[in-house]
Design an enzyme around this catalytic site. Sequence first.
Site, PDB file in Angstrom:
ATOM      1  N   HIS A 194      -8.159 -69.160 -17.449  1.00  0.00           N
ATOM      2  CA  HIS A 194      -7.668 -70.214 -16.581  1.00  0.00           C
ATOM      3  C   HIS A 194      -7.971 -71.648 -16.823  1.00  0.00           C
ATOM      4  CE1 HIS A 194      -5.529 -66.756 -14.973  1.00  0.00           C
ATOM      5  NE2 HIS A 194      -4.605 -67.519 -15.239  1.00  0.00           N
ATOM      6  N   CYS A 252       5.913 -66.914 -21.433  1.00  0.00           N
ATOM      7  CA  CYS A 252       5.335 -68.073 -21.080  1.00  0.00           C
ATOM      8  C   CYS A 252       3.801 -68.088 -21.359  1.00  0.00           C
ATOM      9  CB  CYS A 252       5.710 -68.451 -19.686  1.00  0.00           C
ATOM     10  SG  CYS A 252       5.193 -67.028 -18.553  1.00  0.00           S
TER      11      CYS A 252
END
Length: 756
Positions: free
Chosen positions: A367, A681
Amino acid sequence: MRGSLFGPRVLLRRLREVMAEPISAQERLDKIVVTIAANMVAEVCSVYVLRADDVLELFATEGLNRESVHKAALRVGQGLVGQIAAEAQLLNLPDAQSHPAFAYLPETGEEAYHSFLGVPILRAGRTLGVLVVQNRARKHYSDEEEEALQTTAMVIAEMIASGELATLAATQATGLDLSRPMHVEGTALSDGVGLGYVVLHEPRVVVTNLIAEDPDKEILRLEQAISALRLSVDDMIERGEVAHHGEHRDVLEAYRMFAYDRGWVRRMEEAIVRSGLTAEAAVERVQSDTRARMLRQTDPYLRERLHDFDDLTFRLLRELVGKDEKKQVLPENAIIVARNMGAAELLDYDRTKVRGLVLEEGAPTSHVAIVARALNIATVGQVPNVVSLAESGDAIIVDGETGLVHLRPPGDVEYAYAEKVRFRARRQERFRRLRNKPAVTRDGVEISLNINAGLLFDLPHLDESGADGIGLFRTELQFMIASAFPRMGEQHQLYSKVLDGAGGRPVTFRSLDIGGDKVLPYLSRFGHEENPAMGWRAIRLGLDRPALLRTQIRALLKAAAGRELRLMFPMVSEVTEVRLAKGLVERERRFLERHGYERPTAVKLGAMIEVPALLFELDELLEEVDFVSVGSNDLFQFMFAADRGNALMTERFDALSPSFLRALRLIARKAAERGKGATLCGELAGKPLSAMALIGCGFRSISMAPASVGPVKAMIRAVDVAALEAALDRALAAPAETSMRGVLEAFASDHDVPLS
Ligand code: PEP
Ligand code: MG
């Protein structure tokens, strides 16, 4: 050891006086060698400093021929001095000349000396030079003498690090090793080129006060700091706390092991008692030795423990020397250098000043890398040892295209990069010109290109990139940068602004995806999780804490009054979860209706496909939802059982493997058969080659970081979908290799499809 006239403490006191004298650097160094020789009753004391060209130059000597200062030189690895530098290890030899590595430098006149004690001059485990004493008589230097010399070497290390000696080197052009330009290779994590200055995420505590006034007091300070350290480690373990992103229990256990290691504490105490160091200098001294020793280990497990040891030492130093060092003033062009960090930590920095990020760890779908891409910060990960190679304030260039990091770059490299920045700006300009052109393939197939977003500052990217909408709005980012749960009002406000900013372009919100490596410090969890990525996260947490999810849904429904709401749920593992979540949406919808709120014109609900189990429940899933969105980062990590945050896994499996592409093709085909939307995505959508593979698998909508829209659109406008699908189907029917990368690259090159 002799009486009070000699010994390390007396030596250090003398050295402190020498350091305070207003004399030139050369005079100071000359005095230092005289002082050491006198104190240790050595006939020779010499200092060699490591230059950037890997040469150890004699900088000062007492006893050897003075004419040879700044003339005598040895390569790293050459002679005894070179060997000490190469191995960062002390040599204590009663008869140096009989040692196989002995190299005689005639200009120094050292043939008369038999015994030899040499120690590396270390700083943070890095060798900056070598300090030597020699005697005529054959003797083995005592432990105390070794200790004294090593301690003295710390003082010289500080002189070198302060830059005081830089101008003395015989070859001015090369400079000292500490300022040596170097480039290190890592893995490109976020495209872009950043030029700026190093900011260490965990700034090193600089120990300036080396010499103790009162050793008893220093022992007490050390004891207190160690007690405090042990308490905080115990506490961390008790609470199952993670100090950094990705820190797991074994790391905490390693902390505990070091914190309670008697040998470590004893070595530090000895450094105070025997050498007269301050507590912090003793900590640093022992760290340098341990680091140098551990760096020689080839076992990856032990080297990994080095990080833990460094962390712990850092904590101890902070116990001893103030705790406010974290508050750093960022320079205008800051390049953050860290071992690793969580996405929230990156978001804490003033993003207008951060030009680049360099990590020792970090994987492309972690992330922190995703957030770096969202912030358009050039990022390179998996750069070995970069934290110790870089000093705060060093000039640095981060090349997020090739994965290269240049530390202290020479002028020509800087010049080349300034050129590269201009070249990239021209390329960006070309992509910008594509902004208003449709993403339509050569054979007329329209592809919807969307951006991934998560905060308000992402909104201008919609216009800048010319994307069709926001394909993934990561709502958890608002939660990650907050210090407490954002209230419903705050959530509502953000979602309204996002929809306003999108100006009618579709926005797909994703409900909170907390858990895994996305940690909220203020969310109390049920104890420690061994595998948080597969634990209590995302929709699981949402369904177990329905108040949280319902608040979010209500905020979204309110924000979308009079317009369409698209909402999807992350980490769905079975269709039942979607049914339950839909129930919550329905409940909130009715609640708002009862209270007279305006409704959205439509509510479109979707599920993310991130867990492989869902591949075998696609028919039922597609019955329940309006659309599906593949989270390829997670789907890939779970299909291949390869931790997306683990740098060792980055190269091991390829997302363009036949198995993964077949899974993606299945999803796209099933959704098309049922007339449901399918989009992807994950990070796979952002690279022209893998985006091309997705189109070949049947996807007609993808979502990516804003900077990828231009390059992906250029690819789309050049591709012929019918030919691509045929080629990919053929290759997938009988795969010749473990990855379709080669086939796809060949297709692109045969059909003139641009991939950069
Ligand atoms: C994914 O897993 O691919 C995804 C888009 O979600 P995230 O990266 O936020 O986990
Ligand atoms: Mg995901």
